[in-house]
Design an enzyme around this catalytic site. Structure first.
Site, PDB file in Angstrom:
ATOM      1  N   TYR A  48      -4.398  -6.990  -7.112  1.00  0.00           N
ATOM      2  CA  TYR A  48      -4.287  -8.388  -7.623  1.00  0.00           C
ATOM      3  C   TYR A  48      -5.424  -8.831  -8.443  1.00  0.00           C
ATOM      4  CZ  TYR A  48      -3.456 -13.264  -6.162  1.00  0.00           C
ATOM      5  OH  TYR A  48      -3.358 -14.701  -6.103  1.00  0.00           O
ATOM      6  N   LYS A 102      -0.718  -6.796 -10.368  1.00  0.00           N
ATOM      7  CA  LYS A 102      -0.246  -8.289 -10.712  1.00  0.00           C
ATOM      8  C   LYS A 102      -1.264  -9.026 -11.601  1.00  0.00           C
ATOM      9  CE  LYS A 102      -0.026 -12.469  -7.866  1.00  0.00           C
ATOM     10  NZ  LYS A 102      -0.982 -13.575  -8.520  1.00  0.00           N
TER      11      LYS A 102
END
Lengths: 307, 307
Positions: free
Chosen positions: B141, B169
Site C-alpha cells: 500500500y 496499490k
C-alpha cells in the site's frame, strides 16, 4: 481571553531532557529506562520529558505508556517530569493523560499525531479537549518531521489562549542569528508573555536559546545531559559566544543526525556505545543503524570523549 | 528469486471497494458497518478491502480491528475480503495479520505507517516479516499522503520479489494519458508480470485503468459502488472513451475531495447524506465536515443523483 496560568511558568524553562524508552525484545527494558532517568537526575537537568519522540511514544500502547510514566516519575526524585501523551486517536490521548496524572507527572507534551492530515480546527479541538480534561499544564509539540502538521502563527495564538497551554516546543530549522531573532519575535508576538517557547532540533538549540527561547527540549540531552546543560547554562548566563562554541564542539553529532535519518537512531547508537541501552532497543519497524554506521557513531563518540 | 504466487492473481483485479468503518461515540457502529458491506455485496464489487485508510484502520486498536475483520468477512458472503493490517509498530501489524487470518480474509493490505520516517530497508524488512508470517497474499500500500513514505521503483522491485506480495496499490496523481502509460510501464518493468498494479486516488482511476492498471482500490467505491463499477467495467472492456466520460460525470465529487482536505471526510458526508452512517462517524481528532461543507456535499450528491 486571558491565559492565567495556574502552573509556575518557570517549570518550562531551561533544559528538558528527552530520554529514550529502550525496548528489550518487544517489552520495555525497565532497568535501562530507569538507568537513563537516574543519569538525568544526577546531571541536574531542569526537567525530564519522558515519552517524547525520542522516547518512542507513538509506538507504545496505553499500558506501556502508563508503566513508563510511573517509572520515570518514581525515578526522577524532585526533578519535574513531563509525559508525552500524543496518539493518533483522541480517545487514546485521554487515556494517556489520565495515566500521566496518576503517575504524578507535572506536565504533558502533546503533538497532533496524524494519519489523515488534520485541519487547524481539528488540532485546536484536540488541544481544547485535552486541556479541559486535566489541570496539568500542556506543552504544544510542533514537530512537522514526524506529525506532518504545520502550525501557523495564528494557530499558536489560539492555542496559547487556552487555559492549560504552558509552552510551545518549536522545531529547529537552519536560520541565521538574525533569522532566529525574527522568528522567535514573531512567535512571541503571537503567543504573548505567559507561554514559554522551547527550541528543539538540537543542532539549532544554541541559536534558539540565544534568540530568546526559554527552554531547550533536547533529544541528545536525554542521553548526554552534561554537554547540553553546559550549552543551556552558557546561553542562560548571556554568554552567547560560549554557547555557540560548545554547540560547535558537538557539530560531529549534529552531522550524524543529518547523515543517518534524524536523531533517534544515532542517539540509540550513542546510548548503546555508552552501555546505557542494549542493541535493538528501538521499536520495529524502526531498526538500529547498521554496523558501518554504528562504527562511525563510535568514532565520533570517542573523538569527542562523550560520556 | 522468482515469485511463484500461491494465490490466484485475478484476486487482485477489478474494483476493490473500501468501506468506511463508522463509529458511534467511540465504538464501532456495527450495524452501519455491516450495512455498508452488504451494499457492496449487492452491487457486485470484485472485492472488498476493509480497514483501508477510508476504513480508519490507523485509529482502531487491535481488538476493534479483529472485530471489524470478522464482521466484514461474515457479511461479504462469497466476495473476497482483504484486510488492512498496517500499524505503527510491527508487533501490532502481526497481531492484525493473525486476526485477519482468523476472520477468513483472502488478502492483506499493508502500508508502511510511520511516525519516525522509515528507511527503504526498514520498509523492506517490515514486508519480509509479514509475508513470512502468513500465507495470505499481501497488497503493498503506497500512500504517501498518509504514510509520508516514498517508494522507489527499486523498492517496488525488491518487494515484488517477496513470495506473498501479490499487488501494489499506487497513489493517484495528475498525469496526462501519455504520462500514465509511461508511469505504469515503469512500474510493470520493476515488478514483473505476476504482481498486479492497482490504482488509487479515485479522480485518476479511469486513466490508471486505461493505462493498464489491473485493479482500482477505490475510496468512493466503498460508498458508491454502482458508478465506480461502471467505470471499471468500461475500462476492462477497452472502452476508454466511456470510462473517461463516466469518470468526468463524477468530477464534482473529485472536486469536493480537493476542496475539503481529501476523500475521507467527503465520503463520510456522502454516506451520512445517504443514511448509511450517522453524524460524527469519524475517529476524533478527525471531525466531520462543517455544516456549510456538508450542504455543498449534499448539493453535489443530489445534482448527480448519487444513491
Amino acid at each position: 481571553m486571558t491565559n492565567t496560568p495556574a502552573h509556575d511558568p518557570s517549570l518550562f524553562t531551561g533544559l528538558s531532557a528527552f530520554p529514550l524508552t529502550p525496548l528489550k525484545g518487544e517489552s520495555l527494558d525497565e532497568d535501562a529506562f530507569v538507568g537513563l532517568i537516574e543519569r538525568l537526575v544526577l546531571a541536574g537537568v531542569d526537567s525530564i520529558t519522558a515519552l517524547g519522540s525520542t522516547g518512542s511514544y507513538a509506538y507504545l500502547n496505553t499500558d506501556e505508556r502508563a508503566r513508563a510514566a510511573q517509572l520515570s516519575v518514581e525515578s526522577a526524585l524532585d526533578i519535574p517530569v513531563f509525559i508525552g501523551v500524543g496518539a493518533l486517536r483522541t480517545r487514546d490521548v485521554l487515556v494517556n493523560v489520565a495515566s500521566a496524572e496518576s503517575a504524578g507527572a507535572q506536565g504533558l507534551l502533546l503533538a497532533p499525531v496524524s494519519y489523515q492530515p488534520l485541519t487547524d480546527d481539528e488540532v485546536f479541538e484536540l488541544f481544547r479537549t485535552v486541556t479541559e480534561s486535566t489541570d496539568l499544564p500542556v506543552v504544544v509539540y510542533d514537530n512537522p518531521g514526524t506529525t506532518h502538521f504545520t502550525f501557523t502563527a495564528e494557530l499558536y495564538s489560539r492555542l496559547a489562549a487556552l487555559d492549560g497551554v504552558a509552552s510551545i516546543k518549536i522545531p529547529g530549522a537552519a536560520a541565521s542569528p538574525v533569522g532566529w531573532n525574527e522568528r522567535i519575535g514573531e512567535i512571541r508576538a503571537a503567543i504573548g508573555g505567559e507561554v514559554t517557547i522551547g527550541i528543539s532540533g538540537d543542532a539549532h538549540a544554541a541559536e534558539g536559546l540565544i534568540a530568546g527561547c526559554d527552554a531547550w527540549y533536547s533529544v541528545i540531552g536525554g542521553t548526554l545531559p552534561a554537554p547540553t546543560l553546559e550549552i543551556t547554562r552558557a546561553a542562560e548566563f548571556g554568554n552567547a559566544e560560549l554557547a555557540r562554541e560548545l554547540s560547535a564542539e558537538l557539530q560531529p553529532v549534529w552531522d550524524l543526525f543529518t547523515e543517518f535519518e534524524g536523531s533517534l537512531r544515532v542517539t540509540a547508537a550513542i546510548a548503546e556505545h555508552l552501555g546505557l541501552v542494549g542493541a535493538d532497543s528501538l521499536p520495529l519497524p524502526v531498526r538500529d543503524l547498521d554496523e558501518a554506521a554504528k562504527r562511525k557513531v563510535t568514532e565520533v563518540a570517542e573523538s569527542l570523549d562523550l560520556a
